[in-house]
Design a protein around this motif. Structure first.
Motif, PDB file in Angstrom:
ATOM      1  N   ASN A 162       1.118  -1.198  -0.132  1.00  0.00           N
ATOM      2  CA  ASN A 162      -0.083   0.061   0.004  1.00  0.00           C
ATOM      3  C   ASN A 162       0.843   1.089   0.009  1.00  0.00           C
ATOM      4  O   ASN A 162       0.184   2.401  -0.212  1.00  0.00           O
ATOM      5  CB  ASN A 162      -0.889   0.120   1.168  1.00  0.00           C
ATOM      6  CG  ASN A 162      -1.843  -0.991   0.978  1.00  0.00           C
ATOM      7  OD1 ASN A 162      -2.424  -1.421  -0.097  1.00  0.00           O
ATOM      8  ND2 ASN A 162      -2.198  -1.813   2.195  1.00  0.00           N
ATOM      9  N   ASP A 163       2.057   1.152   0.053  1.00  0.00           N
ATOM     10  CA  ASP A 163       2.872   2.407  -0.170  1.00  0.00           C
ATOM     11  C   ASP A 163       2.849   2.819  -1.657  1.00  0.00           C
ATOM     12  O   ASP A 163       2.467   2.001  -2.497  1.00  0.00           O
ATOM     13  CB  ASP A 163       4.192   2.161   0.008  1.00  0.00           C
ATOM     14  CG  ASP A 163       4.666   1.809   1.529  1.00  0.00           C
ATOM     15  OD1 ASP A 163       3.928   2.116   2.255  1.00  0.00           O
ATOM     16  OD2 ASP A 163       6.135   1.678   1.670  1.00  0.00           O
ATOM     17  N   VAL A 164       2.684   4.126  -1.694  1.00  0.00           N
ATOM     18  CA  VAL A 164       2.642   4.958  -2.876  1.00  0.00           C
ATOM     19  C   VAL A 164       3.857   4.991  -3.705  1.00  0.00           C
ATOM     20  O   VAL A 164       4.992   5.478  -3.211  1.00  0.00           O
ATOM     21  CB  VAL A 164       2.235   6.293  -2.850  1.00  0.00           C
ATOM     22  CG1 VAL A 164       1.844   7.025  -4.140  1.00  0.00           C
ATOM     23  CG2 VAL A 164       0.946   6.339  -1.917  1.00  0.00           C
ATOM     24  N   ILE A 165       3.775   4.441  -4.912  1.00  0.00           N
ATOM     25  CA  ILE A 165       4.919   4.468  -5.928  1.00  0.00           C
ATOM     26  C   ILE A 165       5.090   5.825  -7.003  1.00  0.00           C
ATOM     27  O   ILE A 165       4.070   6.294  -7.133  1.00  0.00           O
ATOM     28  CB  ILE A 165       5.054   3.500  -6.925  1.00  0.00           C
ATOM     29  CG1 ILE A 165       4.874   2.044  -6.156  1.00  0.00           C
ATOM     30  CG2 ILE A 165       6.329   3.582  -7.783  1.00  0.00           C
ATOM     31  CD1 ILE A 165       4.581   0.873  -7.260  1.00  0.00           C
ATOM     32  N   CYS A 166       6.127   6.745  -6.451  1.00  0.00           N
ATOM     33  CA  CYS A 166       6.378   7.939  -7.095  1.00  0.00           C
ATOM     34  C   CYS A 166       7.499   7.972  -7.953  1.00  0.00           C
ATOM     35  O   CYS A 166       8.598   7.107  -7.794  1.00  0.00           O
ATOM     36  CB  CYS A 166       6.364   8.885  -6.185  1.00  0.00           C
ATOM     37  SG  CYS A 166       5.047   9.323  -4.995  1.00  0.00           S
ATOM     38  N   VAL A 167       7.583   8.806  -8.858  1.00  0.00           N
ATOM     39  CA  VAL A 167       8.590   9.280  -9.728  1.00  0.00           C
ATOM     40  C   VAL A 167       9.090  10.682  -9.913  1.00  0.00           C
ATOM     41  O   VAL A 167       8.092  11.412 -10.015  1.00  0.00           O
ATOM     42  CB  VAL A 167       8.581   8.549 -11.294  1.00  0.00           C
ATOM     43  CG1 VAL A 167       8.472   7.079 -11.118  1.00  0.00           C
ATOM     44  CG2 VAL A 167       7.417   9.140 -12.027  1.00  0.00           C
ATOM     45  N   THR A 168      10.211  10.883 -10.197  1.00  0.00           N
ATOM     46  CA  THR A 168      10.337  12.590 -10.279  1.00  0.00           C
ATOM     47  C   THR A 168      10.485  12.615 -11.866  1.00  0.00           C
ATOM     48  O   THR A 168      10.721  11.709 -12.789  1.00  0.00           O
ATOM     49  CB  THR A 168      11.895  12.772  -9.881  1.00  0.00           C
ATOM     50  OG1 THR A 168      12.922  12.108 -10.304  1.00  0.00           O
ATOM     51  CG2 THR A 168      11.889  12.623  -8.348  1.00  0.00           C
ATOM     52  N   GLY A 169      10.332  14.023 -12.237  1.00  0.00           N
ATOM     53  CA  GLY A 169      10.718  14.219 -13.542  1.00  0.00           C
ATOM     54  C   GLY A 169       9.591  13.532 -14.606  1.00  0.00           C
ATOM     55  O   GLY A 169       8.286  13.478 -14.326  1.00  0.00           O
ATOM     56  N   GLU A 289      16.157   9.616 -13.384  1.00  0.00           N
ATOM     57  CA  GLU A 289      15.172  10.338 -12.282  1.00  0.00           C
ATOM     58  C   GLU A 289      15.283   9.282 -11.013  1.00  0.00           C
ATOM     59  O   GLU A 289      15.646   8.017 -10.898  1.00  0.00           O
ATOM     60  CB  GLU A 289      13.766  10.348 -13.015  1.00  0.00           C
ATOM     61  CG  GLU A 289      13.686  11.071 -14.114  1.00  0.00           C
ATOM     62  CD  GLU A 289      13.826  12.637 -13.777  1.00  0.00           C
ATOM     63  OE1 GLU A 289      13.874  12.931 -12.556  1.00  0.00           O
ATOM     64  OE2 GLU A 289      13.913  13.262 -14.757  1.00  0.00           O
ATOM     65  N   LEU A 290      14.475   9.446 -10.049  1.00  0.00           N
ATOM     66  CA  LEU A 290      14.248   8.831  -8.735  1.00  0.00           C
ATOM     67  C   LEU A 290      12.969   8.111  -8.778  1.00  0.00           C
ATOM     68  O   LEU A 290      11.858   8.780  -9.132  1.00  0.00           O
ATOM     69  CB  LEU A 290      14.475   9.619  -7.723  1.00  0.00           C
ATOM     70  CG  LEU A 290      15.858  10.390  -7.333  1.00  0.00           C
ATOM     71  CD1 LEU A 290      15.928  11.177  -6.035  1.00  0.00           C
ATOM     72  CD2 LEU A 290      16.958   9.318  -7.169  1.00  0.00           C
ATOM     73  N   VAL A 291      12.938   6.836  -8.582  1.00  0.00           N
ATOM     74  CA  VAL A 291      11.800   6.146  -8.224  1.00  0.00           C
ATOM     75  C   VAL A 291      11.626   5.911  -6.799  1.00  0.00           C
ATOM     76  O   VAL A 291      12.622   5.136  -6.217  1.00  0.00           O
ATOM     77  CB  VAL A 291      11.655   4.747  -9.058  1.00  0.00           C
ATOM     78  CG1 VAL A 291      10.589   4.042  -9.075  1.00  0.00           C
ATOM     79  CG2 VAL A 291      11.894   4.996 -10.615  1.00  0.00           C
TER      80      VAL A 291
END
Length: 341
Positions: A162-169, A289-291
């Motif tokens: 359930n953690d949210v997956i985020c990416v930059t840019g 970018e960061l994931v």
């Protein structure tokens, strides 16, 4: 006519001394810089993280379309990107070079000008390195050290269901820049009088030639008081990086095509090359970018960062690594490529 100084006229130590001129210390942690047998760093209660990158001419870069100054900046960025992925602040850098006699002192100075610009951009100290001869081509090894408070260190292995997956840019641009540069190289080889047609591809070309390590996001997260639960930098493509996080954390993942950030220019260039923009984003690599994943409780804070996009969430089924298409079809997330599930 450009001045050309043979490296042999200076010798190894003369070359190192010449290249080191103009580099200044940015970090209070640096206690010993260039000029001794090894560099020194005062950790002051912080955890030290380290990484090394090795890149080889003809494998990782092509000097027919890569300016040496850009290359110096790029190799620094991609080494430091691994430091960012640990939620750390970069402190020190050392560079090893394998040089053939094709390279003059001036050429190496141009490479180091790019490294110096990167050191100033990231506030990192060049503290040493090594040079040796290479039978052919250019070999560059970059080692970097960073510092992070122990309770803020982020690894690949901390994600929870359930953690949210985020990416930059945005993603896929570096691959499209590479495709554009390779095509122009082939056009030039066929007809040296042809002028390169890259005017409408500046963004993707610079994504390939001069990527940026995303320390701006690391600083934003620190200011918000958010520590990601897991993180990795996007060097091999989004799909590969998410699979790394899943494997290390023992989770599954569900991401959504509609949420994957792709720049308009990347989309247009991919279409021009008959490449799926989605495939470029998933499998292109070299975007740096960061994931990362965050607890749901931190989502409202992170949503305030303009250059971060939530693309999905971790699941409690380790074998479930899927991409939900805009059509609602669910396909397996694999690297490289993806296929129906």
């Amino acid at each position: 006519m450009e001045k050309r100084t043979e490296i042999g006229s200076l010798g190894e130590f003369g070359l190192i001394q010449r290249l080191a001129e103009g580099f200044t210390s940015h970090q209070p942690w640096t206690s010993i810089g260039i000029g001794d047998d090894a560099a020194g760093l005062e950790a002051n209660g912080f955890k030290v993280v380290s990484t090394t990158e090795l890149i080889i001419e003809g494998v990782h870069f092509d000097l027919s379309y890569t300016p040496l100054k850009h290359l110096g900046f790029k190799v620094t960025s991609l080494a430091l990107s691994d430091i960012a992925a640990m939620n750390a602040i970069p402190a020190q850098l050392s560079v090893g070079l394998g040089l053939s006699n094709r390279f003059s002192v001036e050429a190496v100075e141009e490479l180091y000008e790019g490294i110096k610009l990167a050191c100033e951009e990231y506030k990192v100290d060049l503290v040493g390195g090594d040079t040796t001869s290479s039978p052919q081509g250019l070999i560059i090894s970059v080692s970097a050290l960073g510092l992070v408070a122990e309770d803020q260190l982020v690894k690949r292995s901390g994600a929870k269901p359930n953690d949210v997956i985020c990416v930059t840019g945005d993603l896929g641009g570096a691959l499209m820049g590479l495709q554009s540069l390779e095509r122009e190289k082939q056009v030039y080889l066929a007809n040296p009088d042809m002028q390169p047609e890259l005017n409408e591809k500046n963004y993707v070309v610079m994504r390939q030639l001069k990527p940026m390590a995303r320390f701006d996001i690391i600083h934003d997260l620190k200011e918000l008081g958010v520590v990601p639960t897991s993180m990795i930098d996007c060097s091999d493509g989004l799909a590969s990086e998410i699979l790394h996080l899943c494997n290390a954390s023992g989770t599954g993942a569900r991401i959504f095509e509609k949420n994957i950030p792709i720049d308009d220019e990347t989309y247009l260039v991919a279409t021009e090359f008959s490449i799926s923009p989605l495939t470029a984003a998933l499998n292109g690599g070299e975007d740096y970018e960061l994931v990362f994943t965050i607890a749901q409780a931190d989502f409202d804070k992170v949503s305030k960062i303009t250059d971060v996009t939530a693309i999905g969430y971790m699941t409690d089924i380790p074998t479930e690594r899927v991409l939900v298409m805009k059509s609602e079809q669910v396909v397996a997330l694999t690297a490289p490529g993806f296929g129906p599930q």
